[in-house]
Design an enzyme around this catalytic site. Structure first.
Site, mmCIF file in Angstrom:
data_model
loop_
_atom_site.group_PDB
_atom_site.id
_atom_site.type_symbol
_atom_site.label_atom_id
_atom_site.label_comp_id
_atom_site.label_asym_id
_atom_site.label_seq_id
_atom_site.Cartn_x
_atom_site.Cartn_y
_atom_site.Cartn_z
ATOM 1 C CD GLU A 71 -2.891 -1.157 2.386
ATOM 2 O OE1 GLU A 71 -2.804 -0.248 3.228
ATOM 3 O OE2 GLU A 71 -3.769 -2.042 2.425
ATOM 4 C CD GLU A 77 -3.622 -5.750 3.907
ATOM 5 O OE1 GLU A 77 -4.469 -4.911 4.310
ATOM 6 O OE2 GLU A 77 -2.404 -5.568 3.980
HETATM 7 O O1 IFM Z 1 -4.280 -2.980 9.160
HETATM 8 C C1 IFM Z 1 -4.212 -2.470 7.874
HETATM 9 C C2 IFM Z 1 -3.014 -3.041 7.132
HETATM 10 O O2 IFM Z 1 -1.830 -2.783 7.799
HETATM 11 C C3 IFM Z 1 -2.920 -2.438 5.758
HETATM 12 N N1 IFM Z 1 -4.175 -2.536 5.060
HETATM 13 C C4 IFM Z 1 -5.359 -2.130 5.731
HETATM 14 C C5 IFM Z 1 -5.450 -2.806 7.081
HETATM 15 C C6 IFM Z 1 -6.748 -2.378 7.806
HETATM 16 O O3 IFM Z 1 -6.789 -1.002 7.961
#
Ligand code: IFM
Length: 447
Positions: free
Chosen positions: A171, A354
């Site tokens: 990210e 994710e």
């Molecule tokens: O916890 C975070 C993660 O570190 C990166 N992506 C989003 C998740 C939830 O906010």
């Protein structure tokens, strides 16, 4: 619970990977142990008012000590893969020097995963920059990109092909925009132009690191993980709203994806906000656009955007289902995003690296009943399956997160895990959603 895996189910494909994900700073704790140096997140946590309740990463889930039992718990879930990140401050606590204790920790962890038959998916950078580099400008300094390439070289030499898949970054939008543009993340700066410059240096770092990673781990897959929040116009019949939503996606999606896939930044940014444009040197975009083996996409929710006199703003729709973060639950937007990106770009294979939700979970009589999270997973898995049926080349899905952990500016208040963590005792309890995932995987294995 029973799951259907008809002959036509795309999840029957043996090369489709199911996993769970975490990140170093969010779970490891032991932030002063074995010579680990201070990271920008340690500094941010220590700055009053930045993190809820003054929480920090001193102990987190104590995974640095409990890693073996945690890996056994992962194996119990029946997943194919585990996605974790490496703490740069453990590996290079002193500039230019490699800390063998840091390397050994990750070597042991990866060896154990392989022993358990779980594919290691390693992210090299999940936001914990050594503070000594921030002191020299952090991601605003071009030098940091070269420092990252050195770190990536060291790490991939150490772990080589024992890792199944390497991602350079998790990210970049969050590191760059939340960290340098909106101030919600470390290091807490707040200028548009800084955000875009940091983003460019992170992507440059990705490009500088890739050839070294390929050389050191020729059999592993190499890519990057981007987070996408598709934007929808509040009123689709209102041209201004449509344009505002598009501009939101130019910044949040295309600014990060287009240079990687096409070697260009979106022209719309320069046209509409010329002052945001960063310094880019000749050759940078060629480095950034080297081929990658996979694209990781993190998806949680969508934005609804309304044009206004003061610029586009996010609208909070009434009467829609939300999570404990206040994020709208919208699985349809995941299918639409995947199909749209697949039409717009020539993409490598995609992993959902994710997906998940925060819930106000509580442990009662030894159980955590998180029905909303089970439904969330079901609907988002369905959304991925629909995208696959529509021709998107999807190769895997990771639940965020394995266990409750340090949720950045929200500290330990928000729980994203499928496993509950009682922070006082460090006890782990499988939530209903972990059991759901377990059964889903068992039935898939038998299908
Ligand atoms: O916890 C975070 C993660 O570190 C990166 N992506 C989003 C998740 C939830 O906010």
């Amino acid at each position: 619970m029973s799951f259907e895996f008809p002959e036509s189910s795309p999840f029957r494909r043996s090369d489709f990977v199911f996993g769970v994900a975490t990140a170093a700073f969010q779970i490891e704790g032991a932030n002063k142990e074995d010579e680990r140096c201070e990271s920008i997140w340690d500094r941010f946590c220590a700055t009053p008012g930045k993190v809820a309740n003054g929480d920090d990463g001193t102990v987190a889930c104590d995974h640095y000590h409990l890693w073996e039992q945690d890996l056994e718990m992962i194996a119990e879930l029946g997943v194919d893969a585990y996605r974790l990140s490496i703490a740069w401050p453990r590996i290079m606590p002193v500039e230019g020097q490699v800390n063998s204790k840091g390397i050994e920790f990750y070597k042991r962890l990866i060896a154990k995963l392989n022993e358990l038959g779980i594919k290691p998916f390693v992210t090299l950078y999940h936001w914990d920059l050594p503070q000594y580099l921030e002191d020299r400008g952090g991601w605003l300094s071009r030098e940091t990109a070269y420092k990252f390439a050195e770190f990536a070289d060291i790490m991939t030499k150490a772990l080589g092909d024992s890792v199944f898949s390497y991602a350079t970054f998790n990210e970049p939008l969050c590191s760059a925009f939340l960290g340098y543009r909106f101030g919600q993340h470390a290091p807490g700066l707040t200028e548009d132009k800084l955000g875009f410059q940091a983003a460019h240096h992170i992507l440059l770092a990705h490009g500088l690191a890739l050839p070294k990673m390929r050389e050191n781990a020729p059999k592993a897959e190499h890519g990057i993980v981007l987070n996408f929040t598709p934007a929808y116009p509040a009123d689709p019949t209102n041209a201004a709203d449509v344009l505002a939503a598009d501009f939101d996606e130019q910044q949040g999606i295309h600014w990060f994806l287009q240079p990687i896939v096409e070697g260009e930044y979106p022209a719309a940014i320069r046209q509409q906000q010329p002052l945001w444009w960063p310094t880019i040197l000749p050759g940078d975009l060629a480095l950034i656009s080297q081929p990658i083996d996979f694209l990781g996409i993190n998806y949680y929710t969508r934005h609804v955007i309304k044009a206004s006199e003061n610029g586009p703003r996010q609208v909070v729709l009434p009467d829609v289902e939300r999570t404990d973060m206040g994020w709208e639950v919208c699985p349809e937007a995941l299918t639409a995003l995947l199909v749209k990106l697949n039409q717009r770009y020539t993409l490598p294979p995609i992993f959902i690296t994710e997906n998940g939700m925060a819930g106000a979970d509580s442990l009662e009589n030894g159980e955590v009943i998180d029905q909303q999270r089970c439904d969330y997973y079901q609907s988002h898995l369905d959304a991925v399956a629909v995208a696959m049926e529509q021709g998107v080349d999807m190769r895997g899905y990771f639940a965020w997160s394995l266990m409750d952990n340090f949720e950045w500016a929200f500290g330990y208040e928000k729980r994203f895990g499928i496993v509950y963590v009682d922070y006082a005792s460090q006890q782990r309890v499988l939530k209903q959603s972990a059991k759901y995932f377990q059964q889903f995987l068992q039935q898939r294995a038998g299908a």
